[in-house]
Each structure stands twice: as structure tokens, then as C-alpha cells.
Design a protein around this motif. Structure first.
Motif, short mmCIF file in Angstrom:
data_model
loop_
_atom_site.label_atom_id
_atom_site.label_comp_id
_atom_site.label_asym_id
_atom_site.label_seq_id
_atom_site.Cartn_x
_atom_site.Cartn_y
_atom_site.Cartn_z
N GLN A 61 61.15 26.23 22.96
CA GLN A 61 62.44 26.33 23.64
C GLN A 61 63.45 27.14 22.82
OE1 GLN A 61 63.11 22.13 24.11
NE2 GLN A 61 62.29 22.11 26.21
N ARG A 62 63.48 26.89 21.50
CA ARG A 62 64.40 27.66 20.64
C ARG A 62 64.02 29.14 20.64
NH1 ARG A 62 64.29 23.00 17.14
NH2 ARG A 62 62.51 23.89 16.06
N ALA A 63 62.72 29.43 20.55
CA ALA A 63 62.26 30.83 20.55
C ALA A 63 62.61 31.51 21.86
CB ALA A 63 60.75 30.89 20.29
N LEU A 64 62.44 30.82 22.98
CA LEU A 64 62.80 31.40 24.28
C LEU A 64 64.29 31.72 24.34
CD1 LEU A 64 60.66 29.15 26.65
CD2 LEU A 64 60.34 31.61 26.25
N ASN A 65 65.12 30.84 23.81
CA ASN A 65 66.57 31.09 23.79
C ASN A 65 66.91 32.30 22.93
OD1 ASN A 65 67.40 29.07 25.56
ND2 ASN A 65 67.42 27.53 23.94
N VAL A 66 66.26 32.43 21.78
CA VAL A 66 66.50 33.58 20.90
C VAL A 66 66.08 34.87 21.61
CG1 VAL A 66 65.68 34.72 18.79
CG2 VAL A 66 66.37 32.33 18.72
N LEU A 67 64.91 34.85 22.24
CA LEU A 67 64.42 36.05 22.95
C LEU A 67 65.35 36.42 24.09
CD1 LEU A 67 60.63 35.14 23.04
CD2 LEU A 67 61.73 36.88 21.59
N LYS A 68 65.86 35.42 24.80
CA LYS A 68 66.80 35.67 25.89
C LYS A 68 68.11 36.25 25.34
CE LYS A 68 69.00 32.31 27.56
NZ LYS A 68 69.58 31.11 28.09
N ASP A 69 68.63 35.65 24.28
CA ASP A 69 69.90 36.11 23.68
C ASP A 69 69.81 37.55 23.17
OD1 ASP A 69 70.95 33.63 24.26
OD2 ASP A 69 70.80 32.88 22.19
N HIS A 70 68.63 37.98 22.75
CA HIS A 70 68.44 39.34 22.24
C HIS A 70 67.96 40.32 23.30
CE1 HIS A 70 68.85 37.33 18.38
NE2 HIS A 70 69.12 38.52 17.89
N GLY A 71 67.88 39.88 24.55
CA GLY A 71 67.54 40.78 25.65
C GLY A 71 66.07 41.14 25.77
N LEU A 72 65.21 40.40 25.08
CA LEU A 72 63.78 40.70 25.15
C LEU A 72 63.12 40.09 26.38
CD1 LEU A 72 63.04 40.30 21.39
CD2 LEU A 72 62.74 42.38 22.71
N ILE A 73 63.71 39.00 26.88
CA ILE A 73 63.24 38.40 28.12
C ILE A 73 64.45 38.08 28.98
CG2 ILE A 73 61.11 37.43 27.16
CD1 ILE A 73 62.52 34.70 27.07
N THR A 74 64.23 38.04 30.28
CA THR A 74 65.29 37.68 31.22
C THR A 74 64.75 36.59 32.14
OG1 THR A 74 66.11 39.95 31.18
CG2 THR A 74 66.85 38.55 33.00
N VAL A 88 60.45 31.67 35.63
CA VAL A 88 59.82 32.99 35.67
C VAL A 88 60.63 33.89 34.74
CG1 VAL A 88 59.22 34.98 37.09
CG2 VAL A 88 59.04 32.66 38.04
N TYR A 89 59.95 34.53 33.79
CA TYR A 89 60.62 35.42 32.84
C TYR A 89 60.20 36.86 33.09
CZ TYR A 89 61.68 31.23 30.16
OH TYR A 89 62.15 30.01 29.76
N LEU A 90 61.17 37.76 33.02
CA LEU A 90 60.89 39.19 33.02
C LEU A 90 60.81 39.61 31.56
CD1 LEU A 90 60.67 41.92 34.53
CD2 LEU A 90 63.14 42.11 34.27
N VAL A 91 59.68 40.16 31.15
CA VAL A 91 59.51 40.63 29.78
C VAL A 91 60.00 42.08 29.74
CG1 VAL A 91 57.88 41.03 27.90
CG2 VAL A 91 57.52 39.12 29.48
N ASN A 92 61.00 42.32 28.90
CA ASN A 92 61.64 43.64 28.84
C ASN A 92 60.88 44.57 27.90
OD1 ASN A 92 63.71 42.78 30.63
ND2 ASN A 92 64.71 41.75 28.92
N PHE A 93 59.77 45.13 28.41
CA PHE A 93 58.92 46.01 27.61
C PHE A 93 59.64 47.29 27.20
CE2 PHE A 93 55.43 43.67 29.79
CZ PHE A 93 54.82 43.19 28.65
#
Length: 128
Positions: A61-74, A88-93
Motif C-alpha cells: 500500500q505504501r509503495a502504491l501511494n509513492v508510485l501514484k504520488d510520483h506519477g508512475l501509476i494512475t 484498476v491502475y494505469l501504468v505510465n510507461f
């Protein structure tokens, strides 16, 4: 993005390291990237990610929040799955690797630090 799991893992590691993110964030991003379909969407359960990586749910959960905050996933939506709703996550390749390129270009001769004998630490070998 290539479909090779090695390529996806390398991509996840590179973008996380370039952004100064944790190893756990890189590992979770790697799972999401590997599970993403051609539309770059993934919806693995947090409980599945924690088991795949041998970490606890809170770490994921913490990792998902970090990835979201940095724009790597939406996070896009919730989908009914199993006992609960799954996000559902969009992975920002398309995440830019500019920090990595800038870092590599700043290194002398593109090979890393030059040798400085004053910075060498001599360690003792056990048993000496």
C-alpha cells in the motif's frame, strides 16, 4: 513497451532509481508493469502483490501511494474482484527518464567516478 518480463523489470527499476524511490516501489511497479495489458491497465489485488513479493500488505500500500504520488501509476476505477473491490491502475510507461540521462552525461567520460587513492578504505580480513 516490450513484452519481456526482463525489459519490464529493468524499466521499473530504472525509473524508480532515477526518482530516488524505494526498492519496494520498484518491485511493486515491476509487478504492475508485468500484469498490465496492451492498454497499460493492471488490476492485481494488493494481497496478490504482497504474496508475489513476500512483503506485507502495508508495504504494498505504501509503495502504491509513492508510485501514484510520483506519477508512475494512475488509479482509474474500482472493479469487482474476489471478496473486495480491486483498483484498476494505469501504468505510465511514458514516464520520462531525463534524470537518468542527465546523471549519466554528468559523469566523467560516462564511466563513473575517477579513482582517488585518498578515498580508498582498507578493510581488514577476518582471521588476520
Amino acid at each position: 513497451m516490450g513484452d519481456s518480463s526482463t525489459t519490464l523489470a529493468r524499466w521499473a527499476w530504472t525509473v524508480c532509481v532515477s526518482g530516488g524511490l524505494s526498492v519496494n516501489a520498484a518491485r511493486v511497479l515491476g509487478v504492475l508493469a508485468w500484469r498490465a495489458g496492451p492498454d497499460h491497465r493492471a488490476w492485481p489485488a494488493v494481497e496478490g502483490i504482497d504474496q508475489a513479493l513476500s512483503v506485507n500488505v502495508r508495504t504494498v500500500q505504501r509503495a502504491l501511494n509513492v508510485l501514484k504520488d510520483h506519477g508512475l501509476i494512475t488509479p482509474l476505477a474500482n472493479q469487482k474482484g474476489g471478496r473486495k473491490l480491486t483498483t484498476v491502475y494505469l501504468v505510465n510507461f511514458d514516464f520520462t527518464l531525463t534524470p537518468v540521462v542527465t546523471l549519466l552525461e554528468s559523469l566523467p567520460n560516462g564511466k563513473g567516478d575517477s579513482f582517488d587513492p585518498k578515498r580508498v578504505t582498507v578493510s581488514s580480513v577476518k582471521g588476520d
